[in-house]
Design a protein around this motif. Structure first.
Motif, PDB file in Angstrom:
ATOM      1  N   VAL A 278     121.316  56.914  29.361  1.00  0.00           N
ATOM      2  CA  VAL A 278     122.200  57.314  28.273  1.00  0.00           C
ATOM      3  C   VAL A 278     123.325  56.295  28.112  1.00  0.00           C
ATOM      4  O   VAL A 278     123.921  55.852  29.100  1.00  0.00           O
ATOM      5  N   ASP A 279     123.608  55.913  26.862  1.00  0.00           N
ATOM      6  CA  ASP A 279     124.706  54.999  26.568  1.00  0.00           C
ATOM      7  C   ASP A 279     126.002  55.818  26.537  1.00  0.00           C
ATOM      8  O   ASP A 279     126.347  56.428  25.519  1.00  0.00           O
ATOM      9  N   THR A 280     126.714  55.851  27.650  1.00  0.00           N
ATOM     10  CA  THR A 280     127.921  56.674  27.740  1.00  0.00           C
ATOM     11  C   THR A 280     129.040  56.166  26.830  1.00  0.00           C
ATOM     12  O   THR A 280     129.855  56.955  26.355  1.00  0.00           O
ATOM     13  N   ASP A 281     129.077  54.856  26.587  1.00  0.00           N
ATOM     14  CA  ASP A 281     130.090  54.305  25.684  1.00  0.00           C
ATOM     15  C   ASP A 281     129.894  54.827  24.267  1.00  0.00           C
ATOM     16  O   ASP A 281     130.859  55.193  23.582  1.00  0.00           O
ATOM     17  N   GLU A 282     128.658  54.879  23.833  1.00  0.00           N
ATOM     18  CA  GLU A 282     128.351  55.358  22.482  1.00  0.00           C
ATOM     19  C   GLU A 282     128.705  56.844  22.347  1.00  0.00           C
ATOM     20  O   GLU A 282     129.243  57.270  21.328  1.00  0.00           O
ATOM     21  N   LEU A 283     128.406  57.611  23.396  1.00  0.00           N
ATOM     22  CA  LEU A 283     128.757  59.030  23.378  1.00  0.00           C
ATOM     23  C   LEU A 283     130.275  59.218  23.318  1.00  0.00           C
ATOM     24  O   LEU A 283     130.790  60.040  22.557  1.00  0.00           O
ATOM     25  N   ARG A 284     130.976  58.442  24.127  1.00  0.00           N
ATOM     26  CA  ARG A 284     132.432  58.560  24.190  1.00  0.00           C
ATOM     27  C   ARG A 284     133.081  58.185  22.859  1.00  0.00           C
ATOM     28  O   ARG A 284     134.113  58.749  22.482  1.00  0.00           O
ATOM     29  N   ASP A 285     132.462  57.257  22.126  1.00  0.00           N
ATOM     30  CA  ASP A 285     133.028  56.807  20.855  1.00  0.00           C
ATOM     31  C   ASP A 285     133.044  57.891  19.787  1.00  0.00           C
ATOM     32  O   ASP A 285     133.873  57.853  18.866  1.00  0.00           O
ATOM     33  N   ILE A 286     132.141  58.855  19.891  1.00  0.00           N
ATOM     34  CA  ILE A 286     132.102  59.916  18.879  1.00  0.00           C
ATOM     35  C   ILE A 286     132.954  61.121  19.269  1.00  0.00           C
ATOM     36  O   ILE A 286     133.126  62.049  18.475  1.00  0.00           O
ATOM     37  N   LEU A 287     133.518  61.094  20.476  1.00  0.00           N
ATOM     38  CA  LEU A 287     134.243  62.256  20.979  1.00  0.00           C
ATOM     39  C   LEU A 287     135.537  62.511  20.209  1.00  0.00           C
ATOM     40  O   LEU A 287     135.780  63.637  19.744  1.00  0.00           O
ATOM     41  N   ILE A 288     136.395  61.495  20.060  1.00  0.00           N
ATOM     42  CA  ILE A 288     137.674  61.678  19.380  1.00  0.00           C
ATOM     43  C   ILE A 288     137.477  62.051  17.904  1.00  0.00           C
ATOM     44  O   ILE A 288     138.112  63.002  17.421  1.00  0.00           O
ATOM     45  N   PRO A 289     136.594  61.348  17.142  1.00  0.00           N
ATOM     46  CA  PRO A 289     136.352  61.764  15.747  1.00  0.00           C
ATOM     47  C   PRO A 289     135.864  63.208  15.637  1.00  0.00           C
ATOM     48  O   PRO A 289     136.246  63.929  14.712  1.00  0.00           O
ATOM     49  N   THR A 290     135.049  63.645  16.587  1.00  0.00           N
ATOM     50  CA  THR A 290     134.552  65.025  16.582  1.00  0.00           C
ATOM     51  C   THR A 290     135.677  66.012  16.834  1.00  0.00           C
ATOM     52  O   THR A 290     135.789  67.048  16.160  1.00  0.00           O
ATOM     53  N   LEU A 291     136.539  65.705  17.817  1.00  0.00           N
ATOM     54  CA  LEU A 291     137.644  66.596  18.139  1.00  0.00           C
ATOM     55  C   LEU A 291     138.682  66.660  17.012  1.00  0.00           C
ATOM     56  O   LEU A 291     139.319  67.698  16.808  1.00  0.00           O
ATOM     57  N   LYS A 292     138.840  65.573  16.273  1.00  0.00           N
ATOM     58  CA  LYS A 292     139.779  65.568  15.152  1.00  0.00           C
ATOM     59  C   LYS A 292     139.373  66.571  14.085  1.00  0.00           C
ATOM     60  O   LYS A 292     140.227  67.190  13.432  1.00  0.00           O
ATOM     61  N   LYS A 293     138.075  66.749  13.902  1.00  0.00           N
ATOM     62  CA  LYS A 293     137.584  67.729  12.925  1.00  0.00           C
ATOM     63  C   LYS A 293     137.792  69.154  13.415  1.00  0.00           C
ATOM     64  O   LYS A 293     138.036  70.067  12.626  1.00  0.00           O
ATOM     65  N   GLU A 294     137.701  69.330  14.732  1.00  0.00           N
ATOM     66  CA  GLU A 294     137.863  70.671  15.309  1.00  0.00           C
ATOM     67  C   GLU A 294     139.330  71.055  15.437  1.00  0.00           C
ATOM     68  O   GLU A 294     139.711  72.195  15.150  1.00  0.00           O
ATOM     69  N   TYR A 295     140.174  70.094  15.861  1.00  0.00           N
ATOM     70  CA  TYR A 295     141.607  70.343  16.038  1.00  0.00           C
ATOM     71  C   TYR A 295     142.379  69.636  14.918  1.00  0.00           C
ATOM     72  O   TYR A 295     143.014  68.604  15.121  1.00  0.00           O
ATOM     73  N   LYS A 296     142.306  70.206  13.727  1.00  0.00           N
ATOM     74  CA  LYS A 296     142.877  69.548  12.541  1.00  0.00           C
ATOM     75  C   LYS A 296     144.399  69.469  12.572  1.00  0.00           C
ATOM     76  O   LYS A 296     144.998  68.593  11.940  1.00  0.00           O
ATOM     77  N   ASN A 297     145.035  70.376  13.290  1.00  0.00           N
ATOM     78  CA  ASN A 297     146.503  70.390  13.336  1.00  0.00           C
ATOM     79  C   ASN A 297     147.067  69.717  14.582  1.00  0.00           C
ATOM     80  O   ASN A 297     148.279  69.799  14.828  1.00  0.00           O
ATOM     81  N   ALA A 298     146.209  69.092  15.375  1.00  0.00           N
ATOM     82  CA  ALA A 298     146.659  68.454  16.617  1.00  0.00           C
ATOM     83  C   ALA A 298     147.589  67.286  16.315  1.00  0.00           C
ATOM     84  O   ALA A 298     147.405  66.563  15.326  1.00  0.00           O
ATOM     85  N   ARG A 299     148.568  67.093  17.190  1.00  0.00           N
ATOM     86  CA  ARG A 299     149.530  65.991  17.028  1.00  0.00           C
ATOM     87  C   ARG A 299     148.915  64.669  17.463  1.00  0.00           C
ATOM     88  O   ARG A 299     149.087  63.656  16.805  1.00  0.00           O
ATOM     89  N   ASN A 300     148.223  64.649  18.582  1.00  0.00           N
ATOM     90  CA  ASN A 300     147.512  63.456  19.034  1.00  0.00           C
ATOM     91  C   ASN A 300     146.484  63.845  20.093  1.00  0.00           C
ATOM     92  O   ASN A 300     146.461  64.985  20.567  1.00  0.00           O
ATOM     93  N   PHE A 301     145.645  62.870  20.451  1.00  0.00           N
ATOM     94  CA  PHE A 301     144.602  63.060  21.461  1.00  0.00           C
ATOM     95  C   PHE A 301     144.725  61.945  22.486  1.00  0.00           C
ATOM     96  O   PHE A 301     144.704  60.765  22.118  1.00  0.00           O
ATOM     97  N   GLU A 302     144.858  62.308  23.757  1.00  0.00           N
ATOM     98  CA  GLU A 302     144.931  61.296  24.809  1.00  0.00           C
ATOM     99  C   GLU A 302     143.618  61.296  25.595  1.00  0.00           C
ATOM    100  O   GLU A 302     143.297  62.255  26.284  1.00  0.00           O
ATOM    101  N   LEU A 303     142.872  60.208  25.458  1.00  0.00           N
ATOM    102  CA  LEU A 303     141.565  60.069  26.102  1.00  0.00           C
ATOM    103  C   LEU A 303     141.717  59.364  27.437  1.00  0.00           C
ATOM    104  O   LEU A 303     142.367  58.321  27.532  1.00  0.00           O
ATOM    105  N   HIS A 304     141.097  59.935  28.477  1.00  0.00           N
ATOM    106  CA  HIS A 304     141.095  59.322  29.806  1.00  0.00           C
ATOM    107  C   HIS A 304     139.669  58.913  30.157  1.00  0.00           C
ATOM    108  O   HIS A 304     138.763  59.751  30.179  1.00  0.00           O
ATOM    109  N   PHE A 305     139.491  57.626  30.403  1.00  0.00           N
ATOM    110  CA  PHE A 305     138.165  57.115  30.746  1.00  0.00           C
ATOM    111  C   PHE A 305     137.752  57.578  32.147  1.00  0.00           C
ATOM    112  O   PHE A 305     138.597  57.650  33.044  1.00  0.00           O
ATOM    113  N   PRO A 306     136.472  57.877  32.344  1.00  0.00           N
ATOM    114  CA  PRO A 306     136.005  58.291  33.679  1.00  0.00           C
ATOM    115  C   PRO A 306     136.195  57.174  34.699  1.00  0.00           C
ATOM    116  O   PRO A 306     136.006  55.996  34.386  1.00  0.00           O
TER     117      PRO A 306
END
Length: 373
Positions: A248-276
């Motif tokens: 599995v290309d984990t980088d490709e999966l991780r790249d879609i995570l923030i755009p996906t969460l932005k749609k779910e948490y529309k009122n969020a102030r920001n998203f802080e991503l921590h790499f494994p």
């Protein structure tokens, strides 16, 4: 023990604790009241954190990581903050050992252009923070002096309230107001400044001291959480992935995570991503839901090989799943700096901290005036 002897003993305890911790309490209180408005003051000169928004997707997390590694090779990326359309992406580098490295790199979220890098432990507020947590001394020495002085200040407040209580109820009015005239001597004024201010400040001082002890002592933090009825693990725990899939290309999966969460948490102030950190560690995303607050953040964990959301047995999870004890402990820092009450809460925390800083001064002058008449 007779009542008079008991009060004399309490007075001696109050005196010697005050003399031994006074300077530390003064520094911690003064630096604390300055720290309260850090965000508001920095906003006047941190225009590099804003960009012109355009109708374009942000650069991917993989691209951010690539730029981060290029700009600061061999440095650990603690997290990446994806904010509003007019805010720069912030890359946070943090290493505690062998020497503290805590810096932020700001990027244009649309082009990846490097805007500016800052040292979070440098400048005015870096200086203030070092004074607040370790008196500008080496960490191993200064932090111990501060933490135990704060704990002793808690005892000082209690003994001070006992000493403040008048023997006769008719003298109570004299202890709760400044009754000065043209003939009032400076010793009386100083006594009133210490006792009256101390009385009105005591409740807020207890809150500031208590929340400080929660942050300073692991055992204090644990006891507080359990005393409130907490039934989870109060520590910050990163759950491991459920499985490791090699193809599995984990980088490709991780790249879609923030755009996906932005749609779910529309009122969020920001998203802080921590790499494994490795193949076994999950991905952490901290969703900030309010400006200037930390307690209501959502802590989300994802299997890096499948993006399946994982559920930790910790107080640091989704805010909606937090019980009373979880919420109170998570509010601790926001209470400590007054942010829990917005700008009014910060003003109250500022004034309370400033008044706390005055108590060691008036207390010392009170002792000096009695000793050297």
């Amino acid at each position: 023990m007779k009542k008079n002897n008991l009060k004399k003993t309490i007075r001696q305890i109050h005196l010697w604790l005050g003399l031994s911790t006074g300077l530390v309490v003064f520094i911690v209180a003064i630096t604390g009241c300055l720290w309260v408005f850090k965000t508001e003051i920095e906003s006047f000169y941190s225009d590099f954190k804003t960009v012109n928004p355009i109708n374009k997707e942000y650069i991917t997390a993989s691209k951010v990581k690539e730029i981060a590694s290029k700009e600061n090779p061999n440095r650990t990326v603690h997290g990446v903050v994806f904010g509003q359309p007019d805010e720069a992406i912030e890359i946070i580098y943090y290493e505690a050992e062998p020497e503290l490295f805590y810096q932020s790199l700001f990027l244009n979220p649309y082009s990846g252009e490097v805007i500016q890098q800052i040292d979070n432990m440098g400048g005015f507020f870096g200086f203030i923070l070092k004074g607040h947590v370790r008196l500008w001394l080496p960490e191993a020495v200064g932090s111990i002096i501060v933490t135990y002085s704060v704990l002793l200040f808690f005892v000082l407040i209690i003994t001070g309230l006992i000493l403040w209580w008048p023997k006769k109820s008719k003298n109570l009015r004299q202890r709760i107001k400044f009754d000065w005239n043209n003939k009032t001597r400076w010793k009386r004024k100083n006594f009133d400044l210490h006792t009256v201010v101390g009385f009105y400040t005591s409740a807020l001082a207890i809150i500031l001291t208590f929340t400080g002890c929660v942050m300073a002592f692991g055992w204090f933090y644990y006891i507080t959480y359990k005393a409130l009825g907490g039934d989870k693990n109060p520590r910050f725990l990163m759950p491991n992935n459920e499985q490791i899939i090699s193809n599995v290309d984990t980088d490709e999966l991780r790249d879609i995570l923030i755009p996906t969460l932005k749609k779910e948490y529309k009122n969020a102030r920001n998203f802080e991503l921590h790499f494994p950190e490795n193949d076994s560690t999950s991905i952490l995303v901290e969703v900030c839901n309010s400006d200037g607050l930390h307690y209501d953040m959502d802590y989300l964990y994802f299997d890096q090989h499948t993006l399946k959301e994982l559920k930790p047995n910790s107080i640091y999870s989704k805010y909606k799943n937090a019980n009373f004890a979880d919420k109170v402990v998570r509010m601790n820092y926001d209470i400590h700096i007054g942010a829990i009450g917005g700008i009014v809460g910060k003003i109250i925390a500022f004034i309370a901290s400033l008044l706390c800083a005055s108590l060691p001064i008036t207390g010392f002058l009170l002792w000096w005036g009695r000793k050297y008449k």
